[in-house]
Design a protein around this motif. Structure first.
Motif, mmCIF file in Angstrom:
data_model
loop_
_atom_site.group_PDB
_atom_site.id
_atom_site.type_symbol
_atom_site.label_atom_id
_atom_site.label_comp_id
_atom_site.label_asym_id
_atom_site.label_seq_id
_atom_site.Cartn_x
_atom_site.Cartn_y
_atom_site.Cartn_z
ATOM 1 N N TYR A 28 -5.244 27.246 -36.283
ATOM 2 C CA TYR A 28 -4.585 27.395 -37.558
ATOM 3 C C TYR A 28 -4.387 29.044 -37.620
ATOM 4 N N TRP A 29 -5.374 29.923 -37.232
ATOM 5 C CA TRP A 29 -5.476 31.462 -37.273
ATOM 6 C C TRP A 29 -4.513 32.029 -36.446
ATOM 7 N N ALA A 30 -4.075 31.345 -35.183
ATOM 8 C CA ALA A 30 -3.441 32.172 -34.143
ATOM 9 C C ALA A 30 -1.829 31.317 -33.883
ATOM 10 N N LEU A 31 -1.587 30.616 -34.871
ATOM 11 C CA LEU A 31 -0.328 29.846 -34.671
ATOM 12 C C LEU A 31 0.770 30.904 -34.150
ATOM 13 N N GLY A 32 1.551 30.743 -33.116
ATOM 14 C CA GLY A 32 2.645 31.571 -32.979
ATOM 15 C C GLY A 32 2.256 32.755 -32.174
ATOM 16 N N ARG A 33 0.952 32.989 -31.776
ATOM 17 C CA ARG A 33 0.581 34.393 -31.170
ATOM 18 C C ARG A 33 1.205 34.209 -29.853
ATOM 19 N N THR A 34 1.994 35.539 -29.510
ATOM 20 C CA THR A 34 2.790 35.626 -28.274
ATOM 21 C C THR A 34 1.574 35.708 -27.007
ATOM 22 N N ARG A 35 1.992 35.386 -25.962
ATOM 23 C CA ARG A 35 1.332 35.580 -24.753
ATOM 24 C C ARG A 35 0.582 37.070 -24.327
ATOM 25 N N GLU A 36 1.577 37.805 -24.824
ATOM 26 C CA GLU A 36 1.473 39.316 -24.516
ATOM 27 C C GLU A 36 0.206 39.782 -25.541
ATOM 28 N N LYS A 37 0.403 39.194 -26.780
ATOM 29 C CA LYS A 37 -0.641 39.880 -27.894
ATOM 30 C C LYS A 37 -2.068 39.099 -27.489
ATOM 31 N N GLN A 38 -1.908 37.633 -26.819
ATOM 32 C CA GLN A 38 -3.161 36.975 -26.380
ATOM 33 C C GLN A 38 -3.778 37.984 -25.269
ATOM 34 N N GLU A 39 -3.009 38.494 -24.133
ATOM 35 C CA GLU A 39 -3.491 39.095 -23.237
ATOM 36 C C GLU A 39 -4.125 40.517 -23.668
ATOM 37 N N ALA A 40 -3.609 41.226 -24.720
ATOM 38 C CA ALA A 40 -4.007 42.484 -25.202
ATOM 39 C C ALA A 40 -5.589 41.977 -25.735
ATOM 40 N N ALA A 41 -5.613 41.021 -26.571
ATOM 41 C CA ALA A 41 -6.775 40.428 -27.227
ATOM 42 C C ALA A 41 -7.783 40.192 -26.070
ATOM 43 N N ILE A 42 -7.599 39.469 -25.205
ATOM 44 C CA ILE A 42 -8.548 39.209 -24.205
ATOM 45 C C ILE A 42 -8.885 40.624 -23.175
ATOM 46 N N ALA A 43 -8.075 41.377 -22.922
ATOM 47 C CA ALA A 43 -8.421 42.642 -22.522
ATOM 48 C C ALA A 43 -9.364 43.613 -23.171
ATOM 49 N N GLY A 44 -9.362 43.479 -24.519
ATOM 50 C CA GLY A 44 -10.123 44.197 -25.425
ATOM 51 C C GLY A 44 -11.346 43.589 -25.885
ATOM 52 N N SER A 45 -11.711 42.533 -25.261
ATOM 53 C CA SER A 45 -12.840 41.693 -25.864
ATOM 54 C C SER A 45 -13.653 41.446 -24.665
ATOM 55 N N ARG A 46 -14.652 40.855 -25.222
ATOM 56 C CA ARG A 46 -16.043 40.312 -24.353
ATOM 57 C C ARG A 46 -15.347 38.611 -24.350
ATOM 58 N N ASN A 47 -15.116 38.196 -23.264
ATOM 59 C CA ASN A 47 -14.436 36.766 -23.184
ATOM 60 C C ASN A 47 -15.555 35.738 -22.524
#
Length: 171
Positions: A28-47
């Motif tokens: 519910y919090w990320a509906l429609g998030r783009t792949r590019e946005k998700q990749e940026a989030a992954i790159a800036g986080s501990r996963n």
């Protein structure tokens, strides 16, 4: 971690396409998030991920945004529906905080609409003084929702108010 599953903090183990599909279509919090946005989030986080020991398939995901010294934000926690109720979520959060323990963080935060019971098991509680906290909302249009949200809560939930959308974009 419960039998049949393994926890990993190794970013090489992540199934980026699967994580994006889960979050952009079912969270519910990320509906429609783009792949590019998700990749940026992954790159800036501990996963972190949980994986089926038999198939190797990823079955859960979480990420932490942190300065690695004083503060952490737990976000994008997702457990595949096929393994919910099997302790995978508990194992995921146990693994995340075991990985963070050596950092000696002062505070960890999260936001949830429906998993309070899970997080309470790990010492999370409602903010004691919510009036001391503030949030600044940025443009929600980059969420790929297609219209502006009425409130920040609706924006975070992925809800759009068509009456606020750009009239030029309305058919």
């Amino acid at each position: 971690m419960h039998a049949g599953f393994r926890f990993s903090a190794d970013p090489a183990d992540l199934d980026h396409a699967l994580v994006h599909r889960w979050l952009s279509t079912d969270a519910y919090w990320a509906l429609g998030r783009t792949r590019e946005k998700q990749e940026a989030a992954i790159a800036g986080s501990r996963n972190y991920g949980v994986y089926d020991e038999t198939t190797g398939a990823q079955v859960a995901y979480a990420r932490i945004v942190t300065d690695a010294a004083t503060f952490a934000w737990l976000c994008d926690v997702y457990v595949d529906p096929s393994v919910r109720g099997k302790g995978v979520g508990v194992g995921l959060i146990e693994g995340v905080f075991a990985d963070l323990e050596p950092l000696g963080l002062r505070r960890s935060l999260l936001a949830t609409a429906d998993a309070h019971g899970l997080y309470e098991k790990f010492g999370f509680e409602p903010l004691a003084e919510p009036e001391r906290w503030m949030v600044r909302w940025h443009d929600v249009h980059d969420r790929g929702i297609g219209g502006a949200a009425s409130t920040p809560a609706e924006a975070d939930a992925g809800l759009a108010d068509p009456s606020l959308a750009d009239p030029a974009a309305t058919p």
